[in-house]
Design a protein around this motif. Structure first.
Motif, mmCIF file in Angstrom:
data_model
loop_
_atom_site.group_PDB
_atom_site.id
_atom_site.type_symbol
_atom_site.label_atom_id
_atom_site.label_comp_id
_atom_site.label_asym_id
_atom_site.label_seq_id
_atom_site.Cartn_x
_atom_site.Cartn_y
_atom_site.Cartn_z
ATOM 1 N N ALA A 63 0.840 -1.196 0.000
ATOM 2 C CA ALA A 63 0.000 0.000 0.000
ATOM 3 C C ALA A 63 0.871 1.239 0.000
ATOM 4 N N ILE A 64 0.390 2.264 -0.686
ATOM 5 C CA ILE A 64 0.974 3.595 -0.604
ATOM 6 C C ILE A 64 0.106 4.342 0.404
ATOM 7 N N GLY A 65 0.751 4.905 1.414
ATOM 8 C CA GLY A 65 0.004 5.601 2.454
ATOM 9 C C GLY A 65 0.486 7.024 2.636
ATOM 10 N N TYR A 66 -0.342 7.800 3.322
ATOM 11 C CA TYR A 66 0.015 9.172 3.692
ATOM 12 C C TYR A 66 -0.364 9.340 5.156
ATOM 13 N N ASP A 67 0.609 9.750 5.985
ATOM 14 C CA ASP A 67 0.376 9.812 7.433
ATOM 15 C C ASP A 67 0.109 11.222 7.955
ATOM 16 N N GLY A 68 -0.153 12.151 7.059
ATOM 17 C CA GLY A 68 -0.384 13.536 7.459
ATOM 18 C C GLY A 68 0.828 14.418 7.245
ATOM 19 N N GLU A 69 1.992 13.780 7.095
ATOM 20 C CA GLU A 69 3.230 14.525 6.871
ATOM 21 C C GLU A 69 4.008 14.026 5.664
ATOM 22 N N GLN A 70 3.996 12.711 5.452
ATOM 23 C CA GLN A 70 4.793 12.145 4.364
ATOM 24 C C GLN A 70 4.101 10.914 3.784
ATOM 25 N N PHE A 71 4.484 10.605 2.535
ATOM 26 C CA PHE A 71 4.003 9.391 1.883
ATOM 27 C C PHE A 71 4.944 8.247 2.233
ATOM 28 N N PHE A 72 4.406 7.033 2.252
ATOM 29 C CA PHE A 72 5.214 5.845 2.533
ATOM 30 C C PHE A 72 4.642 4.671 1.760
ATOM 31 N N VAL A 73 5.452 3.629 1.633
ATOM 32 C CA VAL A 73 4.988 2.360 1.088
ATOM 33 C C VAL A 73 5.121 1.325 2.189
ATOM 34 N N GLN A 74 4.147 0.422 2.259
ATOM 35 C CA GLN A 74 4.171 -0.639 3.266
ATOM 36 C C GLN A 74 3.825 -1.961 2.602
ATOM 37 N N ASP A 75 4.698 -2.946 2.776
ATOM 38 C CA ASP A 75 4.423 -4.296 2.292
ATOM 39 C C ASP A 75 3.297 -4.888 3.133
ATOM 40 N N LEU A 76 2.400 -5.604 2.496
ATOM 41 C CA LEU A 76 1.246 -6.173 3.201
ATOM 42 C C LEU A 76 1.365 -7.685 3.371
ATOM 43 N N GLY A 77 2.591 -8.148 3.610
ATOM 44 C CA GLY A 77 2.819 -9.576 3.803
ATOM 45 C C GLY A 77 2.897 -10.335 2.493
ATOM 46 N N SER A 78 3.388 -9.662 1.457
ATOM 47 C CA SER A 78 3.465 -10.270 0.130
ATOM 48 C C SER A 78 4.461 -11.430 0.107
ATOM 49 N N THR A 79 4.261 -12.321 -0.847
ATOM 50 C CA THR A 79 5.149 -13.471 -1.012
ATOM 51 C C THR A 79 6.511 -13.048 -1.539
ATOM 52 N N ASN A 80 6.532 -12.174 -2.548
ATOM 53 C CA ASN A 80 7.778 -11.799 -3.215
ATOM 54 C C ASN A 80 8.399 -10.509 -2.700
ATOM 55 N N GLY A 81 7.784 -9.874 -1.718
ATOM 56 C CA GLY A 81 8.374 -8.698 -1.096
ATOM 57 C C GLY A 81 8.210 -7.414 -1.884
ATOM 58 N N THR A 82 8.588 -6.327 -1.236
ATOM 59 C CA THR A 82 8.528 -4.987 -1.808
ATOM 60 C C THR A 82 9.908 -4.370 -1.679
ATOM 61 N N ARG A 83 10.419 -3.832 -2.782
ATOM 62 C CA ARG A 83 11.730 -3.198 -2.786
ATOM 63 C C ARG A 83 11.577 -1.726 -3.144
ATOM 64 N N VAL A 84 12.305 -0.885 -2.420
ATOM 65 C CA VAL A 84 12.338 0.541 -2.711
ATOM 66 C C VAL A 84 13.765 0.879 -3.122
ATOM 67 N N ASN A 85 13.911 1.331 -4.361
ATOM 68 C CA ASN A 85 15.237 1.645 -4.917
ATOM 69 C C ASN A 85 16.202 0.477 -4.733
ATOM 70 N N GLY A 86 15.682 -0.741 -4.905
ATOM 71 C CA GLY A 86 16.503 -1.945 -4.855
ATOM 72 C C GLY A 86 16.634 -2.601 -3.497
ATOM 73 N N SER A 87 16.208 -1.940 -2.431
ATOM 74 C CA SER A 87 16.353 -2.471 -1.075
ATOM 75 C C SER A 87 15.012 -3.005 -0.573
ATOM 76 N N ARG A 88 15.020 -4.263 -0.118
ATOM 77 C CA ARG A 88 13.785 -4.860 0.387
ATOM 78 C C ARG A 88 13.348 -4.139 1.666
ATOM 79 N N GLU A 89 12.092 -3.714 1.699
ATOM 80 C CA GLU A 89 11.569 -2.922 2.803
ATOM 81 C C GLU A 89 10.213 -3.453 3.253
ATOM 82 N N GLN A 90 9.974 -3.391 4.554
ATOM 83 C CA GLN A 90 8.641 -3.665 5.100
ATOM 84 C C GLN A 90 7.815 -2.382 5.046
ATOM 85 N N LYS A 91 8.457 -1.263 5.392
ATOM 86 C CA LYS A 91 7.818 0.055 5.331
ATOM 87 C C LYS A 91 8.915 1.078 5.093
#
Length: 113
Positions: A63-91
């Protein structure tokens, strides 16, 4: 199965206009989707806000989220993971131009200044 929910359901106020994600690689290359809410689920399942039929993505991948100050991406327990600029991230906090890889799908984030 409903949409994946964010952990904190409190409203965060208006989301800045002009945020979007664009598919940079894959069958859906060129597709651009506005991020106009504080929680946008991306996945291949019908319950996602942005449905992309890519077999390497989970039904509710991230999911792409907005917390009132900044945007973020959060993995939702995916099988293949989420990478941001090549680095695997949970959030991870996002900045304009960041690349997010969801399975084999690559999207680029554009954020308002």
């Amino acid at each position: 199965m409903g949409k994946a929910k964010r952990q904190n359901e409190d409203p965060v106020g208006p989301v800045p206009s002009g945020a979007s994600i664009r598919v940079m690689r894959g069958f859906f290359e060129g597709l651009e989707v506005p991020v106009d809410r504080d929680w946008v689920v991306i996945g291949r399942g019908r319950g996602a806000d942005v449905v992309i039929s890519e077999p390497t993505m989970s039904r509710a991948h991230a999911a792409i989220g907005y917390d009132g100050e900044q945007f973020f991406v959060q993995d939702l327990g995916s099988t293949n993971g989420t990478r941001v600029n090549g680095s695997r991230e949970q959030k991870a906090t996002l900045k304009s131009g960041d690349d997010i890889q969801l399975g084999k799908l690559l999207v680029r984030v554009e954020l308002p200044r």
